[in-house]
Design a protein around this motif. Structure first.
Motif, short mmCIF file in Angstrom:
data_model
loop_
_atom_site.label_atom_id
_atom_site.label_comp_id
_atom_site.label_asym_id
_atom_site.label_seq_id
_atom_site.Cartn_x
_atom_site.Cartn_y
_atom_site.Cartn_z
N GLU A 248 25.07 15.10 -13.53
CA GLU A 248 25.54 15.08 -12.13
C GLU A 248 25.30 13.71 -11.51
OE1 GLU A 248 23.58 17.42 -13.40
OE2 GLU A 248 24.92 19.17 -13.44
N ARG A 249 24.11 13.15 -11.74
CA ARG A 249 23.82 11.82 -11.18
C ARG A 249 24.68 10.76 -11.84
NH1 ARG A 249 19.49 7.68 -11.37
NH2 ARG A 249 18.56 8.65 -13.21
N GLU A 252 28.18 10.84 -10.27
CA GLU A 252 28.22 10.27 -8.91
C GLU A 252 28.16 8.75 -8.95
OE1 GLU A 252 25.68 10.50 -4.70
OE2 GLU A 252 25.08 11.70 -6.43
#
Length: 278
Positions: A248-249, A252
């Protein structure tokens, strides 16, 4: 591109990027007709279009001063035109003083200047008719490269991190824009390869080629240090997220990181429009 109050007005991204992403995935996986943005240049004005596209590619930093352009055979393949067309277009750039042709074993066509008076008109003719599609591609690329980074974070093996670290170190220690550009390419290539899916690698390369006017080279602006610093920070954070296995990081960070190339192209268009980028 219209302006308002001296500010550059850009077309908002497509409201349906998922549809475009699906079409891109279908083409990458199953083949099909080439993208309309990358169809061969129009025969009626092939020399004009090839000249303009090369001038624009140099202006946005696909090819940097001192760098050799792809050989004639490769340019004909990338742009879908004949060798005489490429030869005449390159000859125009030589007359303008943008490139020089060197003979001999280490010869070729080398970029002399990143910008000339003639570049402005060529950039406008090349970018303005494509601008709505380019803004959609910028948006789509952020989505795709976010997916690439997330997939790499999930699937990377210990051996996949070595080339990432080496490319990151090379980028942070680069002394010239050409070294920066080469290290940047190696870093993102290593992330694609960490997905262990050749179709993802193909999709990422296809998007880069479409954004870069048919050349699979990352735009590098005029080598502004602000862009280099921002890219270095993004690379470091992206490597750390992938190494830590945090999809997820990583997604992003990648989506934000790939706005840098779009901003560089917007800066160039703003310059030829006589508008300072906001």
């Amino acid at each position: 591109m219209p302006t308002r109050g001296g500010q550059l007005t850009v077309v908002p991204p497509s409201s349906e990027p998922e549809d475009e992403l699906s079409r891109m995935l279908d083409r990458a996986l199953f083949g099909g007709a080439p993208s309309p943005e990358l169809r061969p240049v129009r025969v009626a004005s092939a020399v004009d279009e090839v000249s303009d596209r090369l001038l624009t590619a140099i202006a946005v930093g696909d090819f940097l001063p001192g760098e050799r352009l792809p050989v004639e055979r490769e340019l004909t393949r990338l742009l879908g035109v004949s060798r005489p067309t490429v030869r005449e277009a390159v000859g125009r750039l030589q007359v303008l003083g943008v490139v020089e042709i060197r003979r001999g074993r280490s010869g070729g066509t080398f970029v002399r200047e990143s910008w000339t008076e003639s570049s402005a008109a060529a950039v406008r003719r090349t970018l303005l008719p494509r601008w709505e599609q380019l803004e959609q591609l910028f948006d789509l690329r952020g989505l795709v490269e976010g997916m690439v980074a997330a997939t790499a974070a999930r699937r990377r093996r210990p051996a996949d991190l070595d080339p990432m670290r080496q490319a990151l170190a090379a980028h942070l220690s680069a002394r010239t824009p050409r070294e920066e550009q080469a290290a940047d390419s190696a870093f993102h290539r290593s992330i694609c390869e960490a997905t262990h899916n050749p179709q993802i690698v193909m999709l990422s390369r296809d998007l880069l080629t479409r954004i870069s006017l048919g050349f699979p080279v990352e735009p590098w602006g005029k080598g502004e240090r602000s862009h280099h610093h921002r890219a270095g920070l993004g690379h470091t954070a992206l490597y750390e997220a992938i190494a830590a296995g945090e999809p997820e990081r990583a997604e992003e960070i990648a989506r934000d990181h790939f706005t840098i190339s779009a901003d560089m192209i917007r800066d160039v268009l703003a310059r030829v429009q006589g508008v300072e980028p906001s």
